[in-house]
Design an enzyme around this catalytic site. Structure first.
Site, mmCIF file in Angstrom:
data_model
loop_
_atom_site.group_PDB
_atom_site.id
_atom_site.type_symbol
_atom_site.label_atom_id
_atom_site.label_comp_id
_atom_site.label_asym_id
_atom_site.label_seq_id
_atom_site.Cartn_x
_atom_site.Cartn_y
_atom_site.Cartn_z
ATOM 1 N N CYS A 299 55.650 -23.479 8.189
ATOM 2 C CA CYS A 299 54.919 -22.384 7.530
ATOM 3 C C CYS A 299 55.826 -21.220 7.134
ATOM 4 O O CYS A 299 55.787 -20.751 5.988
ATOM 5 C CB CYS A 299 53.774 -21.905 8.419
ATOM 6 S SG CYS A 299 54.280 -21.105 9.965
ATOM 7 N N HIS A 347 51.443 -18.312 12.741
ATOM 8 C CA HIS A 347 51.266 -18.995 11.456
ATOM 9 C C HIS A 347 51.259 -17.962 10.336
ATOM 10 O O HIS A 347 50.890 -16.807 10.531
ATOM 11 C CB HIS A 347 49.964 -19.784 11.438
ATOM 12 C CG HIS A 347 49.841 -20.701 10.250
ATOM 13 N ND1 HIS A 347 50.625 -21.825 10.091
ATOM 14 C CD2 HIS A 347 49.047 -20.633 9.135
ATOM 15 C CE1 HIS A 347 50.306 -22.429 8.954
ATOM 16 N NE2 HIS A 347 49.373 -21.726 8.356
ATOM 17 N N HIS A 359 50.034 -22.599 1.905
ATOM 18 C CA HIS A 359 50.723 -22.627 3.200
ATOM 19 C C HIS A 359 51.072 -24.054 3.595
ATOM 20 O O HIS A 359 50.568 -25.022 3.013
ATOM 21 C CB HIS A 359 49.865 -21.963 4.282
ATOM 22 C CG HIS A 359 48.689 -22.805 4.716
ATOM 23 N ND1 HIS A 359 48.234 -22.858 6.016
ATOM 24 C CD2 HIS A 359 47.843 -23.620 4.013
ATOM 25 C CE1 HIS A 359 47.187 -23.662 6.101
ATOM 26 N NE2 HIS A 359 46.926 -24.132 4.909
#
Length: 385
Positions: A299, A347, A359
């Protein structure tokens, strides 16, 4: 006798009232109700069977209750399985951030060690040259009989020679003092370089150990999640995927409905557009922990490379991005901004407008576009603020 008769009559009356008022007697209980309409003849009513709960999802062989929930129950619903898998991947994501940070610091410290080693070599060469120069001066003085230049000048009988010698002596003394000072500095620099190199080496080894520990944790959590998911029947895996989509959609709908985001199509900055173009061009590429492209990403690898492509280097990890980059309110965010998720900032995704992000989700998934509110938002940062 009269008392006995009265008591007996009273007892009889109480029993009669109890019978008449008992549930289902249909006598005293309906004394004050309107008469019920006649019903059509039919079979006698039967009592309904008790409700039976749907059976839990049957676990395949080799999967224990502890793989699904800490409660030790023998079975769990697919939604509980989904939540457990999500928790395992969250732990893996947090460990990935720790690995990436340790890796970044190790690379930096390794470069510093190399630089300091080169400084040590240069410093030693310089020190050797100064020592050689000091030795030459000492040998020249020895060849002069060991007398100081002032004494030698006093012995000369030529006044002009004496005056010239005084000037040269002063210059020589100045040069000698400068040589000694430079020699001292070179020695101190060499000590400092050596000490710094030792410190950086220790830090490098510590971060290498952190990397290895994080790597083991990542492998452990991903393996547990993959084992749990792969052990389900094929139809249950399909249902699990659908449950993930349903949960994300529910969260996104609730987020948009809350009014948290009032303006969904603000204009991106020039650098933001470049970062956004890079990130969206990576859709479909697989998530791989620790990866920074070009064929796969995690990510923060995706977001850091996207902003690097826009000419704006940012920290490598989502936690460092949250800690170091300027923050903006959710209602103020624009395309190109980074949304940080979960309480531990494990994240990150890039906002693309229209309430969506691009993402790299997790292992087993590809870079994709999804609702910005499909996960718990911690906050928003703007790299080019």
């Amino acid at each position: 006798m009269n008392r006995r008769r009265c008591a007996s009559a009273a007892l009889t009356l109480v029993c009669a009232l109890a019978v008449l008022s008992a549930p289902g007697s249909g006598l005293l209980g309906q004394a004050y109700a309107a008469p019920a309409p006649p019903s059509a003849p039919g079979p006698a009513p039967t009592t309904s069977p008790p409700a039976v709960a749907p059976p839990p999802v049957e676990l395949p062989p080799g999967v224990t209750p502890s793989d699904i929930a800490a409660s030790g129950e023998a079975a769990a619903s697919l939604d509980e399985v989904r939540k457990e898998i999500e928790a395992l991947y969250r732990k893996a994501a947090s460990a990935t951030d720790a690995y990436n940070l340790a890796d970044e610091r190790a690379k930096k410290q390794s470069a510093e060690v190399v630089g300091l080693t080169q400084d040590i070599v240069k410093g030693q060469v310089r020190l050797d040259a100064l020592k050689k120069q000091a030795g030459a001066t000492a040998r020249a003085q020895y060849r002069g009989g060991g007398l100081p230049q002032e004494a030698e000048l006093m012995l000369t009988g030529d006044p002009q020679l004496f005056l010239d010698g005084v000037g040269r002596a002063r210059e020589g003394q100045k040069a000698t003092r400068a040589l000694i000072a430079e020699l001292t500095r070179a020695q101190e620099d060499l000590k400092t370089y050596t000490a710094d190199a030792g410190t950086r080496w220790q830090e490098l080894e510590a971060n290498r150990a952190k990397k290895e520990k994080a790597k083991k944790e990542i492998t452990k959590q991903i393996a547990a999640a993959e084992k749990l998911e792969s052990s389900l029947a094929e139809k249950d895996r399909a249902r699990l995927t659908q449950l993930e989509k349903d949960a994300a959609l529910t969260a996104q709908t609730a987020w948009l409905g809350s009014g948290a985001l009032q303006e969904i199509n603000r204009t991106a900055s020039a650098q933001g557009r470049k970062a956004l173009a890079f990130a969206t061009a990576q859709t479909g590429k697989p998530y791989v922990w620790g990866a920074e492209g070009p064929s796969s990403y995690d990510c923060s690898g995706l977001t850091s490379q996207a902003w690097a492509a826009a000419g704006r280097p940012i920290p490598r990890t989502s936690q460092e991005q949250w800690r170091l980059l300027p923050r903006v309110g959710v209602q103020e965010m624009r395309p190109g901004d980074l949304i940080i998720y979960h309480q531990d900032a494990s994240h990150v995704g890039m906002y693309i407008g229209d309430g969506k992000i691009v993402h790299a989700p997790r292992p087993g998934r590809n870079v994709t576009v999804t609702g910005a509110g499909s996960m718990r938002i911690l906050g928003v940062v703007r790299p080019d603020k």
